[in-house]
Design a protein around this motif. Structure first.
Motif, PDB file in Angstrom:
ATOM      1  N   THR A 155      20.636 -42.975  78.780  1.00  0.00           N
ATOM      2  CA  THR A 155      21.389 -43.813  77.844  1.00  0.00           C
ATOM      3  C   THR A 155      20.552 -44.996  77.345  1.00  0.00           C
ATOM      4  O   THR A 155      20.676 -45.389  76.184  1.00  0.00           O
ATOM      5  N   HIS A 156      19.688 -45.539  78.202  1.00  0.00           N
ATOM      6  CA  HIS A 156      18.868 -46.660  77.728  1.00  0.00           C
ATOM      7  C   HIS A 156      17.791 -46.189  76.741  1.00  0.00           C
ATOM      8  O   HIS A 156      17.384 -46.938  75.848  1.00  0.00           O
ATOM      9  N   ASN A 205      17.448 -56.758  77.661  1.00  0.00           N
ATOM     10  CA  ASN A 205      17.533 -55.536  78.469  1.00  0.00           C
ATOM     11  C   ASN A 205      16.418 -54.556  78.144  1.00  0.00           C
ATOM     12  O   ASN A 205      16.060 -53.724  78.973  1.00  0.00           O
ATOM     13  N   GLY A 264      13.508 -55.256  77.911  1.00  0.00           N
ATOM     14  CA  GLY A 264      12.305 -55.702  78.610  1.00  0.00           C
ATOM     15  C   GLY A 264      11.317 -56.409  77.703  1.00  0.00           C
ATOM     16  O   GLY A 264      10.134 -56.516  78.028  1.00  0.00           O
ATOM     17  N   GLY A 285      21.361 -50.208  81.282  1.00  0.00           N
ATOM     18  CA  GLY A 285      20.947 -49.370  82.403  1.00  0.00           C
ATOM     19  C   GLY A 285      19.444 -49.162  82.488  1.00  0.00           C
ATOM     20  O   GLY A 285      18.970 -48.430  83.350  1.00  0.00           O
ATOM     21  N   ARG A 286      18.693 -49.800  81.607  1.00  0.00           N
ATOM     22  CA  ARG A 286      17.250 -49.579  81.613  1.00  0.00           C
ATOM     23  C   ARG A 286      16.633 -50.114  82.904  1.00  0.00           C
ATOM     24  O   ARG A 286      16.865 -51.260  83.268  1.00  0.00           O
ATOM     25  N   PRO A 287      15.863 -49.270  83.583  1.00  0.00           N
ATOM     26  CA  PRO A 287      15.228 -49.768  84.810  1.00  0.00           C
ATOM     27  C   PRO A 287      14.078 -50.712  84.465  1.00  0.00           C
ATOM     28  O   PRO A 287      13.585 -50.725  83.336  1.00  0.00           O
ATOM     29  N   HIS A 333      11.925 -54.639  84.902  1.00  0.00           N
ATOM     30  CA  HIS A 333      12.118 -56.087  84.866  1.00  0.00           C
ATOM     31  C   HIS A 333      12.642 -56.547  83.505  1.00  0.00           C
ATOM     32  O   HIS A 333      12.283 -55.984  82.484  1.00  0.00           O
TER      33      HIS A 333
END
Lengths: 272, 185
Positions: free
Chosen positions: A77-78, A112, A114, B141-143, B145
């Motif tokens: 989903t990301h 989110n 990053g 939900g992104r893994p 940092h």
């Protein structure tokens, strides 16, 4: 390009499909409107086109969704979120519930992803400027009016800078000025190459914004064509969709054998 | 609990007697220590609550390595309380507009609460799915940092006090282990 090919979808726990053999192609920079009566399948189509159905909510999908040539099946989903975003009609459920200010709320998506802080801030400022939310950035997101919350929700999506944007009734709680503002922001977004699918009951907004309109009924696309052609189609009445004021005016003049170009010139003059 | 400790703790030196219960020196000593501990715990929790904004605390923990998911759950839980109160207020107004009596006697109020509970809980649940989808759309939900926008100010004075308290904690633990501090009888 976002493409749905032969898509049928059934919600988890239900035996009947709610979308049937949908073919849809959104080219880069294209704005497509989605109209239809209540429960026609507009929101479901938004979920399917964004990949959230079935990736997040389950259910059964036949056919395929590809995003810029990449099959959506198997994308997390990301990973989907980096390519396509979807906005829902209820602004209260768009809020993260953890941001103390509107600025932080809009910045949540880029953060989110990053991204470095500088880029997150830059994207957030850009989204704020697009929707003229400068006066709200220090406000508590939970203390906004419905219209303001809806604008913040849209800005939160724009800050992600996705290639494809899907909006389910993005102006449901907006006044005419807010609706125009969203229209301008979306037009400018499309100008930068983003493709948009907008499900809306406000056909006047779609009339000035979209190059193509899809009408859906009982989960099937029943009309698909250039905006003026679809809004002039007499079958719209059977769908319970009211054509935009321009189309109604043109039709009224035509019915009375008045030169239509007079109306179009007058409308063009009023718009300018 | 303090009274129970005073009168039920076994001891050799009886201070006074009430009915079948003896108040002993050992009991008073134990009750006193328990009282001080409870006071210390409740005061420290109260002080923490009064001086620390929960959101800042959780976000600073995330900056120090706490999982964003855990931080979200903690924050969303805190934020959910006022949201539920507001929702209950709106639903209460809507029900009153339709003739529900939520004021007056205790019995009337209790009767008025029941029709509010269902809509408040159900509407909260129905929003959960859409809210979680809205978060997923924003790559929650992104893994990996996240570069947080916030950094809490941390003055030298705070650092000195924090280090001092940490050293005092270590000294207290060491004192207890080595017997420097007396144990409870």
């Amino acid at each position: 390009m976002l493409q749905l090919s032969g898509v049928s979808y059934r919600y988890a726990g239900y035996s009947n499909e709610v979308l049937h053999d949908i073919d849809l192609r959104l080219d880069d920079g294209e704005i497509v409107g989605l109209i239809g009566p209540n429960e026609a399948g507009k929101s479901t189509l938004c979920l399917v086109a964004s990949g959230l159905a079935p990736a997040s909510i389950g259910g059964s999908l036949r056919g395929s969704l590809t995003l810029d040539g990449v099959p959506a099946t198997g994308l997390a989903t990301h990973e989907l979120a980096e390519r396509v975003v979807v906005g829902f009609q209820n602004p209260n459920t768009q809020r993260s519930g953890i941001a103390a200010t509107v600025f932080e709320e809009i910045a949540l998506g880029p953060m989110n992803l990053g991204l470095p802080v500088d880029e997150t801030v830059e994207r957030t400022r850009e989204a704020v400027a697009r929707l003229r939310l400068g006066e709200l950035i220090r406000r508590d997101p939970q203390r906004l009016s419905g219209g303001q919350a809806q604008l913040v929700g849209i800005a939160s999506l724009l800050a992600m800078q996705p290639r494809h944007v899907i909006l389910d009734e993005p102006t449901a709680q907006l006044d005419p000025a807010g609706t125009r503002l969203v229209g301008e922001a979306l037009r400018s977004l499309a100008g930068s190459g983003t493709s948009l699918l907008i499900a809306e009951h406000k056909t006047d907004l779609l009339d000035g914004l979209c190059s193509r309109i899809l009408a859906i009924d009982s989960g099937r696309i029943v009309l698909d064509g250039p905006t003026a052609t679809v809004f002039d189609d007499p079958r719209l009445a059977a769908l319970g969709v009211e054509p935009p004021a321009r189309a109604r005016l043109v039709r009224a003049f035509r019915d009375r054998a008045i030169e239509v170009s007079v109306v179009e010139d007058a409308l063009a003059g009023a718009a300018s | 609990m303090i009274l129970v400790s005073v009168f039920t703790r076994a001891g050799t030196h009886v201070l006074f007697t009430i009915g079948p219960f003896d108040a002993t020196t050992e009991g008073v000593d134990f009750a006193g220590q328990t009282l001080v501990r409870l006071f210390a715990i409740s005061t420290s929790i109260g002080l923490f609550g009064l001086t620390t904004e929960p959101r800042s605390f959780v976000l600073d923990l995330e900056r120090r390595g706490l999982s964003p998911r855990f931080a979200f759950v903690a924050l969303a839980t805190l934020e959910a309380v006022p949201a539920m109160v507001e929702r209950a207020s709106i639903i209460g107004s809507a029900q009153r507009a339709r003739g529900l009596d939520t004021e007056g006697s205790l019995r009337a109020r209790l009767r008025g609460v029941l029709p509010l509970v269902g809509p408040v809980i159900l509407s909260s649940l129905t929003e959960v799915e859409e809210r979680s989808l809205a978060l997923e759309v924003r790559a929650f939900g992104r893994p990996g940092h996240r570069h947080l926008l916030w950094r809490l100010p941390d003055s030298t004075a705070q650092l000195i006090v924090r280090t001092g308290l940490f050293l005092a904690l270590i000294a207290a633990i060491a004192g207890r282990i080595t017997g420097t501090f007396p144990r409870l009888p």
